[in-house]
Design a protein around this motif. Sequence first.
Motif, PDB file in Angstrom:
ATOM      1  N   ASP A  75       0.827  -1.214   0.000  1.00  0.00           N
ATOM      2  CA  ASP A  75       0.000   0.000   0.000  1.00  0.00           C
ATOM      3  C   ASP A  75       0.860   1.263   0.000  1.00  0.00           C
ATOM      4  O   ASP A  75       0.359   2.372   0.116  1.00  0.00           O
ATOM      5  N   GLY A  76       2.192   1.091  -0.138  1.00  0.00           N
ATOM      6  CA  GLY A  76       3.101   2.220  -0.261  1.00  0.00           C
ATOM      7  C   GLY A  76       3.576   2.817   1.046  1.00  0.00           C
ATOM      8  O   GLY A  76       4.303   3.804   1.048  1.00  0.00           O
ATOM      9  N   LYS A  77       3.208   2.238   2.165  1.00  0.00           N
ATOM     10  CA  LYS A  77       3.584   2.768   3.472  1.00  0.00           C
ATOM     11  C   LYS A  77       4.990   2.306   3.860  1.00  0.00           C
ATOM     12  O   LYS A  77       5.304   1.125   3.776  1.00  0.00           O
ATOM     13  N   GLU A  78       5.847   3.256   4.270  1.00  0.00           N
ATOM     14  CA  GLU A  78       7.180   2.928   4.770  1.00  0.00           C
ATOM     15  C   GLU A  78       7.090   2.788   6.280  1.00  0.00           C
ATOM     16  O   GLU A  78       6.622   3.687   6.968  1.00  0.00           O
ATOM     17  N   LEU A  79       7.528   1.645   6.794  1.00  0.00           N
ATOM     18  CA  LEU A  79       7.402   1.329   8.213  1.00  0.00           C
ATOM     19  C   LEU A  79       8.765   1.103   8.853  1.00  0.00           C
ATOM     20  O   LEU A  79       9.647   0.500   8.232  1.00  0.00           O
ATOM     21  N   PRO A  80       8.917   1.546  10.105  1.00  0.00           N
ATOM     22  CA  PRO A  80      10.174   1.276  10.809  1.00  0.00           C
ATOM     23  C   PRO A  80      10.231  -0.184  11.236  1.00  0.00           C
ATOM     24  O   PRO A  80       9.206  -0.818  11.448  1.00  0.00           O
ATOM     25  N   VAL A  81      11.452  -0.691  11.357  1.00  0.00           N
ATOM     26  CA  VAL A  81      11.650  -2.073  11.796  1.00  0.00           C
ATOM     27  C   VAL A  81      12.529  -2.045  13.055  1.00  0.00           C
ATOM     28  O   VAL A  81      13.602  -1.440  13.045  1.00  0.00           O
ATOM     29  N   SER A  82      12.071  -2.670  14.121  1.00  0.00           N
ATOM     30  CA  SER A  82      12.852  -2.728  15.360  1.00  0.00           C
ATOM     31  C   SER A  82      13.983  -3.744  15.207  1.00  0.00           C
ATOM     32  O   SER A  82      14.018  -4.508  14.245  1.00  0.00           O
TER      33      SER A  82
END
Length: 93
Positions: A75-82
């Motif tokens: 959906d084009g969302k950039e998400l942080p990764v822990s």
Amino acid sequence: MPLNVIEIVRLEAQGKYTEIYCDDGKVHTSSKNLGEFAEMLEGNQFLKIHRSHLVNTDKIKVFSKADGGTLITTDGKELPVSRAGRERLLGLF
């Protein structure tokens, strides 16, 4: 109307609620917290990548290991990764 799990792109914690983002662009809000969804969905093509994010691994478009790690969903969302999420993701890629 119940959601079909394969239509879910990602889930995002919003306090005590969870927003569920679907392929069709619709966003549903649930009174269940993200932890409850993680218990129900993890191992079923869903992976907790951050304390606020649970993603459908079939909907990951790009995973970048740089700068601690981020991923982009379909959906084009950039998400942080822990750090812990990064370790889980590295097991997939």
